[in-house]
Design an enzyme around this catalytic site. Structure first.
Site, mmCIF file in Angstrom:
data_model
loop_
_atom_site.group_PDB
_atom_site.id
_atom_site.type_symbol
_atom_site.label_atom_id
_atom_site.label_comp_id
_atom_site.label_asym_id
_atom_site.label_seq_id
_atom_site.Cartn_x
_atom_site.Cartn_y
_atom_site.Cartn_z
ATOM 1 N N LYS A 11 -16.337 3.281 -32.585
ATOM 2 C CA LYS A 11 -15.767 2.734 -32.942
ATOM 3 C C LYS A 11 -14.984 1.856 -31.949
ATOM 4 C CE LYS A 11 -11.230 3.946 -32.757
ATOM 5 N NZ LYS A 11 -10.106 2.411 -32.802
ATOM 6 N N ASP A 135 -7.702 8.451 -36.934
ATOM 7 C CA ASP A 135 -8.821 7.610 -37.799
ATOM 8 C C ASP A 135 -9.739 8.451 -37.645
ATOM 9 O OD1 ASP A 135 -8.012 5.930 -36.011
ATOM 10 O OD2 ASP A 135 -8.922 6.284 -34.327
#
Ligand code: ATP
Length: 294
Positions: A11, A135
């Site tokens: 990401k 996350d």
């Protein structure tokens, strides 16, 4: 014997704001996270106990690996899983601000759900992933997500238009905890307008998206590692106009509207840096197709 193949995507953060330090010691964040095509390959088969093997010398193989922890949670919860063997082909650089470990843990949850027909719905997978790290819920979901709290509370938002991403990773890693510890919120002059950013994504306003990248953590990482600030400035001098550090760093990325521009920039960057990666932002369809039964 059946096995599962999962693409564990990296990401980037398009915006990352830190609102305050909480009483529990964590920081309250608000950020927009975007999955990109750079990925590790995760292969999972039924086995005895839990075994994790990677091809990266600095990634732990046993209980310290986040993928191992994810497997352990599910083996304890579902007796139908006898044990698992997990092989991770690492392509995402580690300690890079790209959520590589979190993405591997998410891949294990998604993969085991499919391999053993656990029938976990999204909500259940998000709850389990929240126990593994801030996350990980994003990595289960995606491609474009608003995250808040410690980062574990998430909401999918309109997907980012296709953009090309050139990532440059310095030759050292950064520990996220050090970056938060060194952050001085009083010195932040410009917080991002996250609601405006979400509106821009809704109407596919690419120019707003690339012109309003903002990561509050740059302030702290740049002080701890002036090389990262220099890297950002060097990429700008090389011709990239939309450059930002991802997460707590040290990876810095540049966004481009076309593949050709990104390829040209990659060629330039490779003259000066060893670790240069080219990727693109992912669509919902690519996220939905990341798990395959082999
Ligand atoms: P984030 O962006 O979520 O802060 P990161 O990209 O900075 O993460 P990771 O690559 O996830 O950092 O690695 C952080 C540390 O986690 C590494 O130093 C490594 O020892 C450990 N780790 C545990 N499991 C894994 C894994 N499967 N892959 C990579 N690192 C892992």
């Amino acid at each position: 014997m059946q096995q599962i193949f999962v693409k564990a995507f990296a990401k980037i953060n398009l915006v990352l704001d830190v609102l305050k330090k909480r009483e529990d010691g964590y920081h309250e964040v608000e950020m927009i996270m975007q999955a990109i095509s750079l990925h590790d390959e995760v292969i999972i088969k039924p086995g005895k106990g839990i075994k994790v093997v990677t091809n990266h010398p600095l990634v732990p193989n046993g209980e310290k690996n986040l993928a191992y922890k994810a497997a352990q949670l599910l083996v304890n919860k579902y007796s139908v899983i006898p044990g698992v063997e997990i092989y991770i082909d690492k392509k995402i650089p580690i300690a890079a601000g790209l959520a590589g470990g979190s993405s591997n843990a998410a891949a294990v949850i998604l993969g085991l759900n499919e391999l053993f027909t656990l029938n976990m719905d999204m909500e259940e997978m998000l709850t389990i992933s929240g126990q593994l790290g801030s996350d990980v819920p994003f990595c289960i979901s995606g491609p474009t997500v608003l995250a808040w709290g410690r980062g574990e509370l998430i909401k999918e938002i309109s997907e980012c238009p296709l953009l090309w991403v050139v990532l440059v990773k310095p030759e050292f890693g950064v520990q996220t905890a050090d970056v938060y510890r060194n952050l001085n919120l009083k010195e932040i002059v410009k917080h991002p307008h996250i609601s405006e950013y979400i509106k821009a994504l809704n109407i596919k306003d690419v120019n707003y998206v690339i012109n309003n990248l903002n990561n509050i953590l740059e302030q702290s990482t740049f002080k701890l590692y002036p090389e990262v600030k220099k890297l950002k400035e060097s990429l700008q001098l090389l011709g990239a106009n939309h450059v930002l550090m991802s997460g707590s760093g040290p990876t810095v990325f540049a966004l481009f509207k076309s593949r050709e521009e990104a390829l040209n920039f990659t060629r330039q960057a490779k003259k000066y840096y060893n670790q240069v990666y080219i990727a693109h932002t992912l669509s919902k369809q690519e996220i939905n197709e990341r798990v395959k039964l082999l």
